[in-house]
Write a protein that holds these residues in place. Structure first.
Motif, PDB file in Angstrom:
ATOM      1  N   ALA A  35      -4.698  -0.946  15.514  1.00 45.86           N
ATOM      2  CA  ALA A  35      -5.275  -1.606  14.344  1.00 45.86           C
ATOM      3  C   ALA A  35      -6.274  -0.698  13.634  1.00 45.86           C
ATOM      4  CB  ALA A  35      -5.951  -2.914  14.763  1.00 45.86           C
ATOM      5  N   ILE A  36      -7.116   0.018  14.387  1.00 47.11           N
ATOM      6  CA  ILE A  36      -8.105   0.909  13.776  1.00 47.11           C
ATOM      7  C   ILE A  36      -7.412   2.054  13.045  1.00 47.11           C
ATOM      8  CG2 ILE A  36      -9.975   2.545  14.248  1.00 47.11           C
ATOM      9  CD1 ILE A  36     -10.821   0.748  16.566  1.00 47.11           C
ATOM     10  N   VAL A  37      -6.388   2.636  13.665  1.00 49.66           N
ATOM     11  CA  VAL A  37      -5.660   3.739  13.031  1.00 49.66           C
ATOM     12  C   VAL A  37      -4.993   3.265  11.739  1.00 49.66           C
ATOM     13  CG1 VAL A  37      -3.677   5.287  13.284  1.00 49.66           C
ATOM     14  CG2 VAL A  37      -5.312   5.026  15.164  1.00 49.66           C
ATOM     15  N   ALA A  38      -4.352   2.092  11.783  1.00 50.86           N
ATOM     16  CA  ALA A  38      -3.704   1.562  10.586  1.00 50.86           C
ATOM     17  C   ALA A  38      -4.733   1.247   9.500  1.00 50.86           C
ATOM     18  CB  ALA A  38      -2.902   0.313  10.937  1.00 50.86           C
ATOM     19  N   ALA A  39      -5.887   0.706   9.889  1.00 52.23           N
ATOM     20  CA  ALA A  39      -6.934   0.390   8.914  1.00 52.23           C
ATOM     21  C   ALA A  39      -7.461   1.654   8.251  1.00 52.23           C
ATOM     22  CB  ALA A  39      -8.079  -0.368   9.590  1.00 52.23           C
ATOM     23  N   ALA A  40      -7.698   2.702   9.052  1.00 49.53           N
ATOM     24  CA  ALA A  40      -8.162   3.968   8.482  1.00 49.53           C
ATOM     25  C   ALA A  40      -7.133   4.519   7.505  1.00 49.53           C
ATOM     26  CB  ALA A  40      -8.425   4.980   9.604  1.00 49.53           C
ATOM     27  N   GLY A  41      -5.852   4.405   7.847  1.00 46.30           N
ATOM     28  CA  GLY A  41      -4.798   4.875   6.958  1.00 46.30           C
ATOM     29  C   GLY A  41      -4.787   4.130   5.629  1.00 46.30           C
ATOM     30  N   ILE A  42      -4.984   2.821   5.671  1.00 50.15           N
ATOM     31  CA  ILE A  42      -4.990   2.026   4.440  1.00 50.15           C
ATOM     32  C   ILE A  42      -6.201   2.374   3.578  1.00 50.15           C
ATOM     33  CG2 ILE A  42      -5.248  -0.321   3.533  1.00 50.15           C
ATOM     34  CD1 ILE A  42      -3.522  -1.284   5.864  1.00 50.15           C
ATOM     35  N   TYR A  43      -7.373   2.483   4.197  1.00 48.63           N
ATOM     36  CA  TYR A  43      -8.579   2.830   3.438  1.00 48.63           C
ATOM     37  C   TYR A  43      -8.403   4.172   2.714  1.00 48.63           C
ATOM     38  CZ  TYR A  43     -11.891  -0.792   4.930  1.00 48.63           C
ATOM     39  OH  TYR A  43     -12.561  -1.971   5.107  1.00 48.63           O
ATOM     40  N   VAL A  44      -7.950   5.182   3.445  1.00 44.72           N
ATOM     41  CA  VAL A  44      -7.796   6.510   2.850  1.00 44.72           C
ATOM     42  C   VAL A  44      -6.677   6.506   1.811  1.00 44.72           C
ATOM     43  CG1 VAL A  44      -7.207   8.914   3.323  1.00 44.72           C
ATOM     44  CG2 VAL A  44      -8.749   7.685   4.864  1.00 44.72           C
ATOM     45  N   ALA A  45      -5.599   5.783   2.084  1.00 46.61           N
ATOM     46  CA  ALA A  45      -4.486   5.715   1.133  1.00 46.61           C
ATOM     47  C   ALA A  45      -4.939   5.133  -0.201  1.00 46.61           C
ATOM     48  CB  ALA A  45      -3.345   4.880   1.714  1.00 46.61           C
ATOM     49  N   MET A  46      -5.697   4.049  -0.186  1.00 45.70           N
ATOM     50  CA  MET A  46      -6.152   3.430  -1.431  1.00 45.70           C
ATOM     51  C   MET A  46      -7.213   4.292  -2.120  1.00 45.70           C
ATOM     52  SD  MET A  46      -4.231   0.953  -1.912  1.00 45.70           S
ATOM     53  CE  MET A  46      -5.039   0.608  -3.478  1.00 45.70           C
ATOM     54  N   LEU A  47      -8.025   4.989  -1.335  1.00 43.80           N
ATOM     55  CA  LEU A  47      -9.022   5.885  -1.912  1.00 43.80           C
ATOM     56  C   LEU A  47      -8.337   7.020  -2.676  1.00 43.80           C
ATOM     57  CD1 LEU A  47     -12.213   6.506  -1.718  1.00 43.80           C
ATOM     58  CD2 LEU A  47     -11.500   8.221  -0.062  1.00 43.80           C
ATOM     59  N   LEU A  48      -7.336   7.646  -2.052  1.00 45.75           N
ATOM     60  CA  LEU A  48      -6.636   8.762  -2.692  1.00 45.75           C
ATOM     61  C   LEU A  48      -5.761   8.282  -3.849  1.00 45.75           C
ATOM     62  CD1 LEU A  48      -5.642  10.871   0.448  1.00 45.75           C
ATOM     63  CD2 LEU A  48      -7.574  11.199  -1.110  1.00 45.75           C
ATOM     64  N   VAL A  82       0.835  -1.202   0.000  1.00 47.00           N
ATOM     65  CA  VAL A  82       0.000   0.000   0.000  1.00 47.00           C
ATOM     66  C   VAL A  82       0.874   1.257   0.000  1.00 47.00           C
ATOM     67  CG1 VAL A  82      -1.637   1.350   1.377  1.00 47.00           C
ATOM     68  CG2 VAL A  82      -1.991  -1.098   1.075  1.00 47.00           C
ATOM     69  N   ALA A  83       1.910   1.262   0.825  1.00 45.63           N
ATOM     70  CA  ALA A  83       2.801   2.422   0.874  1.00 45.63           C
ATOM     71  C   ALA A  83       3.457   2.668  -0.480  1.00 45.63           C
ATOM     72  CB  ALA A  83       3.865   2.204   1.953  1.00 45.63           C
ATOM     73  N   CYS A  84       3.883   1.611  -1.147  1.00 49.03           N
ATOM     74  CA  CYS A  84       4.512   1.758  -2.468  1.00 49.03           C
ATOM     75  C   CYS A  84       3.540   2.340  -3.482  1.00 49.03           C
ATOM     76  CB  CYS A  84       5.023   0.398  -2.948  1.00 49.03           C
ATOM     77  SG  CYS A  84       6.495  -0.190  -2.081  1.00 49.03           S
ATOM     78  N   MET A  85       2.300   1.854  -3.492  1.00 48.56           N
ATOM     79  CA  MET A  85       1.311   2.361  -4.451  1.00 48.56           C
ATOM     80  C   MET A  85       0.989   3.820  -4.201  1.00 48.56           C
ATOM     81  SD  MET A  85      -1.418  -0.752  -5.080  1.00 48.56           S
ATOM     82  CE  MET A  85      -1.575  -1.260  -3.365  1.00 48.56           C
ATOM     83  N   LEU A  86       0.823   4.205  -2.928  1.00 48.66           N
ATOM     84  CA  LEU A  86       0.481   5.584  -2.610  1.00 48.66           C
ATOM     85  C   LEU A  86       1.607   6.537  -3.010  1.00 48.66           C
ATOM     86  CD1 LEU A  86      -1.435   7.625  -1.244  1.00 48.66           C
ATOM     87  CD2 LEU A  86      -0.224   7.161   0.903  1.00 48.66           C
ATOM     88  N   VAL A  87       2.817   6.223  -2.604  1.00 48.06           N
ATOM     89  CA  VAL A  87       3.955   7.106  -2.887  1.00 48.06           C
ATOM     90  C   VAL A  87       4.210   7.196  -4.388  1.00 48.06           C
ATOM     91  CG1 VAL A  87       6.439   7.403  -2.582  1.00 48.06           C
ATOM     92  CG2 VAL A  87       5.017   6.745  -0.631  1.00 48.06           C
ATOM     93  N   ALA A  88       4.219   6.054  -5.071  1.00 43.90           N
ATOM     94  CA  ALA A  88       4.505   6.041  -6.504  1.00 43.90           C
ATOM     95  C   ALA A  88       3.453   6.812  -7.291  1.00 43.90           C
ATOM     96  CB  ALA A  88       4.590   4.602  -7.001  1.00 43.90           C
TER      97      ALA A  88
END
Length: 491
Positions: free
Chosen positions: A254-267, A184-190
């Motif tokens: 876990a909730i904070v990390a999940a929220a981060g992943i959801y928003v990261a993939m959305l953006l 997820v981090a790679c996709m967001l940054v790239a």
């Protein structure tokens, strides 16, 4: 203790093998599943990038509010069954069955949907793997034998993994979560650093013709479904090899990390291409199309890795929770004692395989029919959340009280538990009140009705056996050594 009404004096228990990082991974992996990678296009269509992001973040914050109650109750009652045990302790057998039944079918439905998401991934990336031998159509969805085989193989593989004990499933869960986070981090940054992704792609923040408040509320309303998984932690509490007082912190992380992943993939999806045009074109999978356009096969590989890890952690995490809940209800005799058997690996093997058999039916009905079930699982999960917060509200005492254990006296936390219960009622209102922007569709109402009727039938079938067990024995079966309700770390 002597036997009563044919109830054996022994009480099956699970081994304490789960480490903190494994439990965190169970919560995070279950909360993410397939949705963060498959649904961004749908979320953008409903609320736009700003509305969907705000809705997900607000929903995550409300889940943190509810998590306060979970942290308290795990500390007091670290037993398998979670919400079932809490509802029993404070509201009695009938309420406990309602909470437990809602969660069992909710968990099983999400297992099935995660398996179908894996088949969808193959259908998008490698169509020849699944699109062979067309069977029938359900709600406009063509069901192929190939996708049934793929979904069924995933279900059987993770059932086997869980039947071999908590240690193996915990290690696998943790490793898969780390890989998913990296992808997820790679996709967001790239995506954001790519020269062809101007920030103007994120405009407008809301869909045309949709009021911002309504857009945000539509996303907030699905938060119980989007974040369902952090509540898997209490299901595994009996197997902690660490102090249950750490559970609250693990849930929050876990909730904070999940929220981060959801928003990261959305953006990531929204900035990869102008999102209004993508929504208008209605592609089968907008996230995949955007990444493939920008990065070619490498983008699809990254997405595929993230989806496979998300699906795998969702399958594994909900097998853990569904089997432990079935085990706890079987141990309490509200379900047949068949479910309370622990195998040589220390796992509730029969409960695992029962969940697997139920899920194996689902791929035959196609993905659209499964989505109806998922819509109504939000209701069941919210019911369980509300019971948990109400139980915590009753357990906490006002700061000036001279009743109860001193460690449970906190006006602030009692208020937070009450607010958590009100949050649960708010979610139920958004889902059930006619005219709400997030009300259930007609097929989902029908699925919910069938769900409730099955529960009534099952409850009435087990009622004679349940009545033969007195309250003291039932508390021992549900809570074991914690039947007194004292914190496990109390003197």
């Amino acid at each position: 203790m002597t036997e009563q009404a044919g109830v054996p004096a022994d009480r099956q228990e699970l081994r304490k093998t789960l480490k903190p990082q494994w439990v965190w991974a169970v919560a995070l992996g279950s909360a993410i599943g397939w949705g963060a990678f498959v649904l961004p296009q749908d979320l953008l269509a409903q609320a736009g990038p700003l509305g969907a992001s705000l809705g997900l973040l607000i929903g995550g914050a409300l889940m943190c509010l509810i998590a306060v109650s979970y942290g308290l109750l795990i500390r007091h009652f670290p037993v398998s069954g979670g919400e079932y045990a809490y509802a029993f302790s404070f509201f009695g057998r009938t309420h406990a069955f309602v909470a437990g039944w809602a969660l069992v079918l909710g968990y099983v439905s999400i297992i099935a949907l995660n398996a179908s998401a894996l088949a969808l991934l193959f259908r998008r990336l490698l169509p020849p793997v699944v699109e062979w031998v067309p069977l029938w159509e359900v709600a406009g969805w063509q069901v192929y034998l190939g996708e049934v085989v793929v979904a069924s193989a995933a279900l059987l593989l993770f059932a086997l993994l869980n039947a071999r004990g908590g240690t193996l499933s915990g290690r696998v869960q943790y490793a898969f979560c780390l890989v998913m986070l990296a992808a997820v981090a790679c996709m967001l940054v790239a995506t954001w650093l790519h020269p062809d992704t101007p920030l103007s792609n994120l405009e407008p923040g809301f869909p045309e013709g949709v009021a911002p408040v309504s857009a945000v509320l539509m996303i907030v309303a699905i938060a119980p479904w989007a974040y369902v998984g952090f509540d898997n932690v209490p299901q595994a509490a009996e197997e902690f090899d660490f102090s249950p007082t750490k559970a609250f912190g693990l849930i929050l992380l876990a909730i904070v990390a999940a929220a981060g992943i959801y928003v990261a993939m959305l953006l990531t999806t929204a900035v990869a291409q102008p999102w209004p045009q993508m929504v208008a074109d209605a592609p089968a999978w907008g996230t995949a199309d955007g990444l493939e356009t920008l990065f070619g096969p490498i983008g699809l590989v990254l997405l595929a890795v993230a989806v496979v890890m998300g699906v795998a952690t969702g399958l594994n995490g909900f097998y853990v929770s569904a089997s432990r809940l079935l085990f706890a209800m079987g141990r309490a005799r509200v379900l047949p004692p068949f479910f309370a058997k622990v195998n040589d690996a220390g796992a509730p093997g029969r409960a695992v395989w029962f969940a697997a058999v139920l899920c194996l039916i689902a791929p035959l009905f196609g993905r659209e029919a499964l989505l109806w079930v998922v819509d109504m699982t939000s209701v069941g999960v919210t019911v369980a959340y509300t019971y948990t917060c109400l139980a915590a509200y009753r357990l906490w005492r006002w700061s000036g009280s001279d009743q109860g254990d001193p460690s449970t006296r906190s006006t602030g936390r009692k208020v937070l538990s009450g607010l958590g219960a009100l949050t649960g009622v708010l979610f139920l209102g958004l889902l059930l009140i006619p005219g709400s922007p997030a009300q259930l569709s007609t097929p989902s109402w029908i699925a919910l009705g069938v769900w409730v009727m099955l529960g009534v039938v099952f409850y009435l079938m087990r009622l004679p056996a349940s009545r033969q067990i007195d309250n003291e024995e039932m508390r021992r079966l549900v809570l074991g050594e914690h039947a007194s309700g004292r914190p496990v770390d109390a003197p």
